[in-house]
Design a protein around this motif. Sequence first.
Motif, PDB file in Angstrom:
ATOM      1  N   GLY A 122      -6.598  10.732  -6.203  1.00 56.70           N
ATOM      2  CA  GLY A 122      -7.594   9.666  -6.346  1.00 56.70           C
ATOM      3  C   GLY A 122      -6.993   8.270  -6.448  1.00 56.70           C
ATOM      4  N   TYR A 123      -5.710   8.142  -6.131  1.00 54.84           N
ATOM      5  CA  TYR A 123      -5.103   6.817  -6.232  1.00 54.84           C
ATOM      6  C   TYR A 123      -5.314   6.064  -4.925  1.00 54.84           C
ATOM      7  N   GLU A 124      -5.743   4.829  -5.044  1.00 56.39           N
ATOM      8  CA  GLU A 124      -5.945   4.035  -3.833  1.00 56.39           C
ATOM      9  C   GLU A 124      -4.730   3.171  -3.530  1.00 56.39           C
ATOM     10  N   GLY A 170      -7.100   1.838 -22.179  1.00 54.11           N
ATOM     11  CA  GLY A 170      -6.991   0.799 -21.154  1.00 54.11           C
ATOM     12  C   GLY A 170      -5.962   1.154 -20.114  1.00 54.11           C
ATOM     13  N   ARG A 171      -5.866   2.442 -19.788  1.00 53.77           N
ATOM     14  CA  ARG A 171      -4.819   2.896 -18.865  1.00 53.77           C
ATOM     15  C   ARG A 171      -5.249   2.703 -17.422  1.00 53.77           C
ATOM     16  N   ALA A 172      -4.246   2.482 -16.590  1.00 57.33           N
ATOM     17  CA  ALA A 172      -4.438   2.347 -15.146  1.00 57.33           C
ATOM     18  C   ALA A 172      -5.627   1.433 -14.836  1.00 57.33           C
ATOM     19  N   GLY A 173      -5.655   0.284 -15.500  1.00 51.94           N
ATOM     20  CA  GLY A 173      -6.649  -0.740 -15.186  1.00 51.94           C
ATOM     21  C   GLY A 173      -8.018  -0.532 -15.814  1.00 51.94           C
ATOM     22  N   PRO A 179      -0.795   1.558  -5.087  1.00 54.19           N
ATOM     23  CA  PRO A 179       0.242   1.732  -6.119  1.00 54.19           C
ATOM     24  C   PRO A 179       0.061   0.735  -7.260  1.00 54.19           C
ATOM     25  N   THR A 180       0.432   1.166  -8.452  1.00 57.20           N
ATOM     26  CA  THR A 180       0.453   0.226  -9.578  1.00 57.20           C
ATOM     27  C   THR A 180       1.691  -0.673  -9.386  1.00 57.20           C
ATOM     28  N   PRO A 181       1.764  -1.784 -10.091  1.00 57.70           N
ATOM     29  CA  PRO A 181       2.915  -2.686  -9.889  1.00 57.70           C
ATOM     30  C   PRO A 181       4.269  -1.998 -10.035  1.00 57.70           C
ATOM     31  N   ILE A 182       4.429  -1.143 -11.031  1.00 59.05           N
ATOM     32  CA  ILE A 182       5.751  -0.514 -11.212  1.00 59.05           C
ATOM     33  C   ILE A 182       6.037   0.421 -10.036  1.00 59.05           C
ATOM     34  N   GLN A 183       5.003   1.059  -9.511  1.00 67.30           N
ATOM     35  CA  GLN A 183       5.205   1.934  -8.351  1.00 67.30           C
ATOM     36  C   GLN A 183       5.580   1.105  -7.124  1.00 67.30           C
ATOM     37  N   ALA A 184       4.864  -0.003  -6.936  1.00 65.15           N
ATOM     38  CA  ALA A 184       5.147  -0.845  -5.771  1.00 65.15           C
ATOM     39  C   ALA A 184       6.581  -1.360  -5.814  1.00 65.15           C
ATOM     40  N   LYS A 202       0.864  -1.176   0.000  1.00 64.60           N
ATOM     41  CA  LYS A 202       0.000   0.000   0.000  1.00 64.60           C
ATOM     42  C   LYS A 202       0.905   1.232   0.000  1.00 64.60           C
ATOM     43  N   PHE A 203       0.375   2.368  -0.459  1.00 66.88           N
ATOM     44  CA  PHE A 203       1.188   3.591  -0.441  1.00 66.88           C
ATOM     45  C   PHE A 203       1.685   3.876   0.983  1.00 66.88           C
ATOM     46  N   GLU A 204       0.802   3.589   1.956  1.00 64.30           N
ATOM     47  CA  GLU A 204       1.149   3.911   3.349  1.00 64.30           C
ATOM     48  C   GLU A 204       2.325   3.076   3.848  1.00 64.30           C
ATOM     49  N   VAL A 221       0.945  17.978  -9.446  1.00 64.72           N
ATOM     50  CA  VAL A 221      -0.109  17.253  -8.721  1.00 64.72           C
ATOM     51  C   VAL A 221       0.446  16.627  -7.441  1.00 64.72           C
ATOM     52  N   TYR A 222       1.546  15.889  -7.567  1.00 63.99           N
ATOM     53  CA  TYR A 222       2.056  15.148  -6.410  1.00 63.99           C
ATOM     54  C   TYR A 222       2.835  16.044  -5.447  1.00 63.99           C
ATOM     55  N   GLY A 223       3.354  17.137  -5.984  1.00 62.02           N
ATOM     56  CA  GLY A 223       4.196  17.992  -5.124  1.00 62.02           C
ATOM     57  C   GLY A 223       3.434  19.176  -4.540  1.00 62.02           C
ATOM     58  N   THR A 245       4.487   3.648 -20.906  1.00 64.82           N
ATOM     59  CA  THR A 245       3.547   4.608 -20.334  1.00 64.82           C
ATOM     60  C   THR A 245       2.204   3.912 -20.161  1.00 64.82           C
ATOM     61  N   GLY A 246       1.443   4.426 -19.207  1.00 69.11           N
ATOM     62  CA  GLY A 246       0.146   3.812 -18.928  1.00 69.11           C
ATOM     63  C   GLY A 246       0.216   2.879 -17.733  1.00 69.11           C
ATOM     64  N   THR A 247       1.428   2.621 -17.250  1.00 74.36           N
ATOM     65  CA  THR A 247       1.590   1.705 -16.120  1.00 74.36           C
ATOM     66  C   THR A 247       1.721   2.468 -14.801  1.00 74.36           C
ATOM     67  N   GLY A 248       1.714   3.781 -14.875  1.00 70.81           N
ATOM     68  CA  GLY A 248       1.920   4.592 -13.677  1.00 70.81           C
ATOM     69  C   GLY A 248       3.399   4.843 -13.423  1.00 70.81           C
ATOM     70  N   LYS A 249       4.222   4.701 -14.446  1.00 77.31           N
ATOM     71  CA  LYS A 249       5.669   4.801 -14.228  1.00 77.31           C
ATOM     72  C   LYS A 249       6.101   6.220 -13.845  1.00 77.31           C
ATOM     73  N   THR A 250       5.366   7.240 -14.311  1.00 74.85           N
ATOM     74  CA  THR A 250       5.784   8.610 -13.991  1.00 74.85           C
ATOM     75  C   THR A 250       5.755   8.832 -12.477  1.00 74.85           C
ATOM     76  N   ALA A 251       4.663   8.391 -11.853  1.00 80.17           N
ATOM     77  CA  ALA A 251       4.599   8.543 -10.393  1.00 80.17           C
ATOM     78  C   ALA A 251       5.645   7.674  -9.714  1.00 80.17           C
ATOM     79  N   SER A 252       6.044   6.596 -10.364  1.00 81.77           N
ATOM     80  CA  SER A 252       7.014   5.711  -9.716  1.00 81.77           C
ATOM     81  C   SER A 252       8.358   6.399  -9.534  1.00 81.77           C
ATOM     82  N   LEU A 290       1.465  10.287 -24.541  1.00 79.42           N
ATOM     83  CA  LEU A 290       0.443  11.182 -24.008  1.00 79.42           C
ATOM     84  C   LEU A 290      -0.444  10.433 -23.025  1.00 79.42           C
ATOM     85  N   ASP A 291      -0.736  11.104 -21.976  1.00 81.38           N
ATOM     86  CA  ASP A 291      -1.587  10.485 -20.970  1.00 81.38           C
ATOM     87  C   ASP A 291      -2.958  11.137 -21.022  1.00 81.38           C
ATOM     88  N   ILE A 292      -3.871  10.505 -21.711  1.00 80.61           N
ATOM     89  CA  ILE A 292      -5.239  11.017 -21.761  1.00 80.61           C
ATOM     90  C   ILE A 292      -6.085  10.027 -20.961  1.00 80.61           C
TER      91      ILE A 292
HETATM   92  P1  AMP Z   1       1.864   6.965 -16.667  1.00 74.18           P
HETATM   93  O1  AMP Z   1       2.199   5.536 -16.981  1.00 74.18           O
HETATM   94  O2  AMP Z   1       2.797   7.551 -15.699  1.00 74.18           O
HETATM   95  O3  AMP Z   1       1.694   7.762 -17.913  1.00 74.18           O
HETATM   96  O4  AMP Z   1       0.434   6.971 -15.922  1.00 74.18           O
HETATM   97  C1  AMP Z   1      -0.736   6.542 -16.534  1.00 74.18           C
HETATM   98  C2  AMP Z   1      -1.964   7.002 -15.803  1.00 74.18           C
HETATM   99  O5  AMP Z   1      -2.106   6.277 -14.585  1.00 74.18           O
HETATM  100  C3  AMP Z   1      -1.988   8.470 -15.425  1.00 74.18           C
HETATM  101  O6  AMP Z   1      -3.243   8.995 -15.781  1.00 74.18           O
HETATM  102  C4  AMP Z   1      -1.842   8.494 -13.937  1.00 74.18           C
HETATM  103  O7  AMP Z   1      -2.522   9.589 -13.370  1.00 74.18           O
HETATM  104  C5  AMP Z   1      -2.496   7.185 -13.546  1.00 74.18           C
HETATM  105  N1  AMP Z   1      -1.981   6.613 -12.304  1.00 74.18           N
HETATM  106  C6  AMP Z   1      -0.699   6.629 -11.888  1.00 74.18           C
HETATM  107  N2  AMP Z   1      -0.588   5.979 -10.717  1.00 74.18           N
HETATM  108  C7  AMP Z   1      -1.814   5.545 -10.395  1.00 74.18           C
HETATM  109  C8  AMP Z   1      -2.344   4.799  -9.309  1.00 74.18           C
HETATM  110  N3  AMP Z   1      -1.569   4.379  -8.321  1.00 74.18           N
HETATM  111  N4  AMP Z   1      -3.671   4.542  -9.288  1.00 74.18           N
HETATM  112  C9  AMP Z   1      -4.457   4.967 -10.299  1.00 74.18           C
HETATM  113  N5  AMP Z   1      -4.028   5.660 -11.358  1.00 74.18           N
HETATM  114  C10 AMP Z   1      -2.721   5.949 -11.418  1.00 74.18           C
END
Ligand code: AMP
Length: 559
Positions: free
Chosen positions: A48-50, A364-367, A52-57, A30-32, A122-124, A75-82, A336-338
């Motif tokens: 609004g993230y509950e 089909g991004r973020a599940g 972490p995605t696998p790459i974040q974890a 979990k993020f926590e 957003v995150y900062g 892209t699309g896996t949440g790698k930017t936040a990771s 692009l992240d749409i």
């Molecule tokens: P990225 O792969 O970084 O381009 O992210 C793809 C999309 O996933 C973006 O719209 C993010 O806002 C979203 N995202 C990133 N992390 C999470 C997460 N933990 N839960 C839900 N969505 C996420």
Amino acid sequence: MELLDIPALRAHFPHNTRHRAISTQTSNMKFEEMGLSDPLLSAIGSAGYENPTPIQAEAIPHLLMGRDIIGIAQTGTGKTASFTLPMIEILSTGRARARMPRSLILEPTRELAAQVAENFEVYGKNHKLSMALLIGGVSFSDQEDKLDRGVDVLIATPGRLLDHFERGKVLLADIRVLVVDEADRMLDMGFIPDVERIIKLLPQIRQTAMFSATMPSEIKRLTDAYMMSPRTVQVDAQASAADTVTQGLLRVSGGFKEKRAALRKLIRDSGVKNAIVFCNRKRDVATLEKSLRTHGFNAAGLHGDMHQSARMETLAKFRDGEIELLVASDVAARGLDIPNMSHVFNFDVPMHAEDYIHRIGRTGRAGKEGHAYTLATRDDSKFLSGVERLLGKPIPPISASGGQSGSSSAGEQPAAEKQDDQEEPKTQDTKASETPEEKTDKPRRRRRSRRKAEPESQTEGESETVEASAPQEASPPQEDSEPQEAREPQEAREPRKAREPRKAREPRKAREPREAREPVRSDTSRDEPARAPRKRDDDHDDDGAPAFGNDETPAFLLR
Ligand code: AMP
């Protein structure tokens, strides 16, 4: 800021994992539990993230521990936040000195760089980190002022960064964290020498994260040369695309015109909310966009010849739902992240099989559920085999309505669609002896063979001159009349007029405008001698003019 539970993290990620791909399926952190501070957790909650995605974890704990990582993820896996989340944490203590950023993120395109900057916003939001963006099309002066004040995070395309470095506007001796994002894209676009040069300018003691959807040998060479015992974290691109994206292949008998008709039917029948339609060629982007609009669709084009402000505006409208269909080339749409995009259509099968994965990863991004439909004529067969080889299986065939079937032919279209075809411009019928396919094929073949000799970045079509689109824009609006407008005039004109003036014009185009324009940009470099920055590869989609005036610079860049 909470203290990290290092022993627990070490237990979770054992030491002897050099270059070991960690399974992403087993982590249910979990993020926590990651050691992120409360302000960051609160920003994550607001996003609004509950979970972490696998790459974040996998990546976040390693980065928080100061380790180098290789992230194999698209892209699309949440790698930017990771990487942005741990960077915010790492940079939350300390201060940046003037012109000496504390961290650096290299991105292959302006759009990706701007997207990463938005992520930091957003995150900062609960931190006081400062950020600058060095990309083409953004006012130099704003960013240089920020650099002068000291920035924690510098996000840049490689060429732009080197320009600023060479002009003494930025020093890289304080970089503590380096992220090279989309490394395989950098390679495709010929940026690796610049990336390598930049890395050599950084302190040796630093943390490095390199993200790439694939790991070609050249990237592997970089990781071996410039990273310290990196851990490899991997998200299987294929699985992540296939899990949430329903794929389909529509075989079309005929040529460009039949493909357009088949696309229209597919869009109408597939319950499209919003979609990107990918074309292989920039010129086809313009034609298809126009054709779709002629047929009543809410469409706009996105390609590298567009002015940066127009690109940003189009993207913003697409994101806001004002535009439903974005017709785009690969380079323009890369990464692009749409959020919540319902469909991706491959109007052409991509020439490079890996682009298929990138393209369908836009939906089909973020599940979330997504659909990716590919149209293929006989001309696409070679590229299609490449894609299916990469996927390891055929793309399931569909009918023009999106259901399972064999192939679609313009001759089998229902009444409504036939009507569409009757709307095709009369000019197409004027040469009765030539089928539309024949008409469109000739220039296409010629172009393809020329492209073979071009470097990859040009193959993407973003840096070439717009010989095809100029007559197109000059032509009076005609319904769906691309083959006539974009191709035939070119064939007809070349032997006569087009050659002569071109010879006279080309040398000037290549040099003078840049030199003349750069001082405009370097109005920003008030105390600098008028030295034009070098033309860089990552300016490939830059027309040379400053795209954002001060009043055009997006608000988030000015903060
Ligand atoms: P990225 O792969 O970084 O381009 O992210 C793809 C999309 O996933 C973006 O719209 C993010 O806002 C979203 N995202 C990133 N992390 C999470 C997460 N933990 N839960 C839900 N969505 C996420």
